[in-house]
Design an enzyme around this catalytic site. Structure first.
Site: not given
Ligand code: HJL
Ligand code: ZN
Length: 176
Positions: A66, A112, A102, A64
């Site tokens: 963050e 995060c 998240c 992610h």
């Molecule tokens: C935030 C990120 C990102 C998400 N949210 N704040 N920054 N990708 O870089 C939130 C989303 C999750 C899914 C899938 N995304 O990423 O809820 O596979 O990407 O662990 O729940 O979970 P995974």
């Molecule tokens: Zn996250």
């Protein structure tokens, strides 16, 4: 002369930082299973405020924005432990992120918000949009952060563009 004594945070251009985060999010490869997000770690009162940047999937693995931002800060300073991270982050560190951090991940990776809370020095998080309910039913990022004593501020103005970038790899389900 009486001083109004403004806080540094009052005179910072939050929207400019958020735009920078949005430009980072655009570098993230589109993927149907997550959002494309950009994030910055900023030391508000420093002459060189930008501590680190990150975007979704920038680092190897299912990373992610963050998480990348924090991990890159550690890598760039040779930091290997959480204690060292807590020590090296300036007291006035804030995080900008295009999307609410998240609190739950479908992949079961560490959320995060946990990374932000355990870093201890991040005193405030500036956010462009809250997380749409697409992958997890209710993201409690804001509540978890505030409960841990970390301020949370929504920065309005870029919502449409942030969501457009965040969902670029998603299947469009009709509507407008
Ligand atoms: C935030 C990120 C990102 C998400 N949210 N704040 N920054 N990708 O870089 C939130 C989303 C999750 C899914 C899938 N995304 O990423 O809820 O596979 O990407 O662990 O729940 O979970 P995974
Ligand atoms: Zn996250």
């Amino acid at each position: 002369m009486e001083s109004l004594n403004p806080q540094v945070s009052d005179i910072v251009d939050h929207l400019a930082y958020l735009r920078l985060a949005l430009n980072l999010a655009k570098k993230s490869p589109p993927k149907p299973t997550n959002f494309r997000v950009g994030a910055l770690l900023v030391s508000q009162s420093s002459d060189t405020p930008l501590l680190s940047t990150g975007y979704t999937l920038e680092l190897p693995g299912n990373t992610h924005a963050e998480q990348c931002c924090l991990n890159k800060f550690m890598d760039s300073r040779g930091i290997q432990t959480l204690e060292e991270l807590q020590e090296k982050l300036p007291m006035d560190t804030v995080l900008y992120t295009t999307m609410e951090p998240c609190s739950k991940r479908l992949s079961d990776n560490k959320p995060c918000v946990d990374r932000i809370v355990e870093a201890k020095k991040i005193r405030k998080v500036y956010v462009g949009v809250s997380e749409p309910e697409k992958f997890v039913e209710e993201n409690n990022g804001r509540r978890v952060l505030e409960t841990a004593g970390i301020q949370y501020e929504y920065v309005p103005g870029l919502e449409r563009e942030i969501l457009e970038v965040a969902t670029a790899g998603h299947e469009k389900t009709g509507g407008n």
